[in-house]
Structure formats: structure tokens, C-alpha cells
Design an enzyme around this catalytic site. Sequence first.
Site, PDB file in Angstrom:
ATOM      1  N   ASP A  85       6.781 -49.226   5.286  1.00  0.00           N
ATOM      2  CA  ASP A  85       6.921 -49.486   6.717  1.00  0.00           C
ATOM      3  C   ASP A  85       5.528 -49.402   7.336  1.00  0.00           C
ATOM      4  OD1 ASP A  85       7.659 -49.603   9.390  1.00  0.00           O
ATOM      5  OD2 ASP A  85       9.351 -48.226   9.164  1.00  0.00           O
ATOM      6  N   ASP A  96       5.618 -54.085  13.828  1.00  0.00           N
ATOM      7  CA  ASP A  96       6.241 -53.002  13.070  1.00  0.00           C
ATOM      8  C   ASP A  96       7.207 -53.696  12.111  1.00  0.00           C
ATOM      9  OD1 ASP A  96       7.511 -50.692  12.214  1.00  0.00           O
ATOM     10  OD2 ASP A  96       8.404 -50.191  14.162  1.00  0.00           O
ATOM     11  N   HIS A 158      13.987 -50.364  18.336  1.00  0.00           N
ATOM     12  CA  HIS A 158      13.381 -49.836  19.559  1.00  0.00           C
ATOM     13  C   HIS A 158      12.596 -50.895  20.309  1.00  0.00           C
ATOM     14  CE1 HIS A 158       9.764 -49.729  16.978  1.00  0.00           C
ATOM     15  NE2 HIS A 158      10.621 -49.354  16.044  1.00  0.00           N
ATOM     16  N   HIS A 166       7.589 -46.710  20.371  1.00  0.00           N
ATOM     17  CA  HIS A 166       9.023 -46.492  20.599  1.00  0.00           C
ATOM     18  C   HIS A 166       9.270 -46.351  22.086  1.00  0.00           C
ATOM     19  CE1 HIS A 166       8.667 -45.196  16.329  1.00  0.00           C
ATOM     20  NE2 HIS A 166       9.697 -45.996  16.250  1.00  0.00           N
ATOM     21  N   GLU A 191      15.715 -52.527  12.873  1.00  0.00           N
ATOM     22  CA  GLU A 191      15.497 -51.952  11.553  1.00  0.00           C
ATOM     23  C   GLU A 191      16.745 -51.317  10.946  1.00  0.00           C
ATOM     24  OE1 GLU A 191      12.736 -48.569  11.514  1.00  0.00           O
ATOM     25  OE2 GLU A 191      12.416 -48.892  13.646  1.00  0.00           O
ATOM     26  N   GLU A 276      12.925 -54.401   8.286  1.00  0.00           N
ATOM     27  CA  GLU A 276      12.555 -54.393   9.711  1.00  0.00           C
ATOM     28  C   GLU A 276      11.675 -55.582  10.071  1.00  0.00           C
ATOM     29  OE1 GLU A 276      10.137 -51.013  10.928  1.00  0.00           O
ATOM     30  OE2 GLU A 276      10.744 -51.273  13.013  1.00  0.00           O
TER      31      GLU A 276
HETATM   32 MN    MN Z   1       8.776 -49.449  11.139  1.00  0.00          MN
HETATM   33 MN    MN Z   2      10.316 -49.404  13.951  1.00  0.00          MN
END
Ligand code: MN
Ligand code: MN
Length: 291
Positions: A85, A96, A158, A166, A191, A276
Site C-alpha cells: 500500500d 493512495d 476515505h 484521510h 479499499e 485500492e
Molecule cells: Mn492505502
Molecule cells: Mn487508503
Amino acid sequence: MDLKIKEKYLLAGKIGKNALNYAQSLIEPGALFYDVAEKTEQYIKDNGAVPSFPVNLSINNEAAHYTPFEGDKKKFKTGDLVKVDLGAMVDGYMSDNATTVEVGNTGKYSDLIDATREALNAAIKILRPMVNIYRIGEEIENAIDAYGFKPVKNLGGHGINRYDLHSEIFIPNYNDGNDETIKTEKAIAIEPFASTGIGMIHNGPLGNIYIIDDTKVRDKNEMIYKNFNTIPFAERWLAKITPEYKKYINKTMQNRYVSGFPILKEHNKSMIAQSEHTILILNDEIIVTTK
Ligand code: MN
Ligand code: MN
């Protein structure tokens, strides 16, 4: 969305996607977690961005928030299920994205991985301005259920704002009944996590990732703020700035100025996969920046 801002989000997405591919290519039996994280973060910098947060390399029943510590000698083993990630940041605008890799291609958990990919695709397919939050969770839950696994209920997607990974909304991996709608002209991350266990994670020990409390930053010359702004940082990163990094982290944590992220994990016998993407929700189009 301002065209210049949109272009920064798109560039951050492209670099993040390429970095994720690069990280995957480095993961093999015997490779050091430390080397994979360091090389991938360097790749992000060499391509004109900075990491949105330390590269997370969480394995097996760990869902998230492990990054190698300074001097970490941990190595990947055949059969490890690795959630990679990471993100790239361009002028504060972030991507992200995450994928799951089975070390040594044993194929034992390909269904679990596929469940999260299908869930992510199903969720993206229904995105449009004014869609209800619970509908996204419902798509994810249905896709993972169909494979006979559990969505992780206390993790989710998010909103993303400038220098704020976030922000505002929580996007559940199940139908949580939230009938708020998606806001437009915003970036979000979706995600899905799928588990062979109960689908709930708890806090484990600290995973070597920290964050500064930006309400406490008054001194713009403060070492952490000056180097990493308000984004999460790794112990490894601070070690490159000061040999006193351990003392500094301990001191700032005692003053509640810095906090550490615990490793998020399921119970011991379960395995977890994650997928994600970062997505721009614009009035007239939906763009997956990390595709
Ligand atoms: Mn992530
Ligand atoms: Mn994330």
C-alpha cells in the site's frame, strides 16, 4: 476542479500506480522488507513526487500499517500474503493505491485477492455524483460474499484533501446504512479488504509509522514538520535526518506531539487481501487516477 490541481492529482496517480508495479517486481522469497520499501520510496522521488506515506508492507493476518524499521532484517518468505500500500504526492495532492501479492506465486490465496479486485471494480462501476455511501459498501460486501469471504468492516476508504490523506468521509466495505451522498470535485480512495477470518481488525504493536499533530505545530522549523509536512512518516525517514531519531520519537510521543500507528491485524489464523484505487469524482466525469 481547477485544471492545474486536476493535473497534479493525475500525475500523483500515475506515479503511484507505477511505483506499485515496481514494488511488486521487487517482492520475492528472501528479499528484505527494508530494501523493497526504500527502493520504492526512492522510485517515487526519482519520478518527481514524494511518498504520500511510508510504503506499507503488511503480511498475512496484518491488514495495514507495517513499514520496516531502521535496520529491519525481516525477509519475505514463500507463501506470505503481502499487502503493498503506497501513494505519491505532488504539491500536496496525493494518490493512495494498494494490491496484494503472494510471495513465490503459490496461488493459495488467489481467490481472496480476486475477491478484493472484483469488489473494487464493482464499487467503481456505480460511482457518480450523488451516489449514496452505503451503496458503495453494498457493492463491496456483495462481491466479497460471493467468494465466501468476509469484508473487513472496521476498515474502509476515505476522502483525500491536500496534505490530508484521510479526510471527511469514510467509505465502508459493507452496507452500513449511511445515506449521505458522495461529494463532487473531490478525490476519494476505495479499499476493499477481504478476510478468511471474522472480518474485524484490532490494534497490534506499533508499525514504525508516525504522524505529527498539526494543531501542535507552531514552529515551522520543527524537524518533522519541515521535512514531512503533516503526512505520516517512517522511523527510517527520521533516521536519515538525525542519529538521535529514537530519542526524538520517544520524546515527542511522550509530549503527545507525535503519535504512532499500530499494526492493524485480524486474529492469527486468518489471511487478509486488499485492493485500492484513488478516484476523482468530478461533476462530469469519474477518473481512476491509479489505473
Ligand atoms: Mn492505502
Ligand atoms: Mn487508503
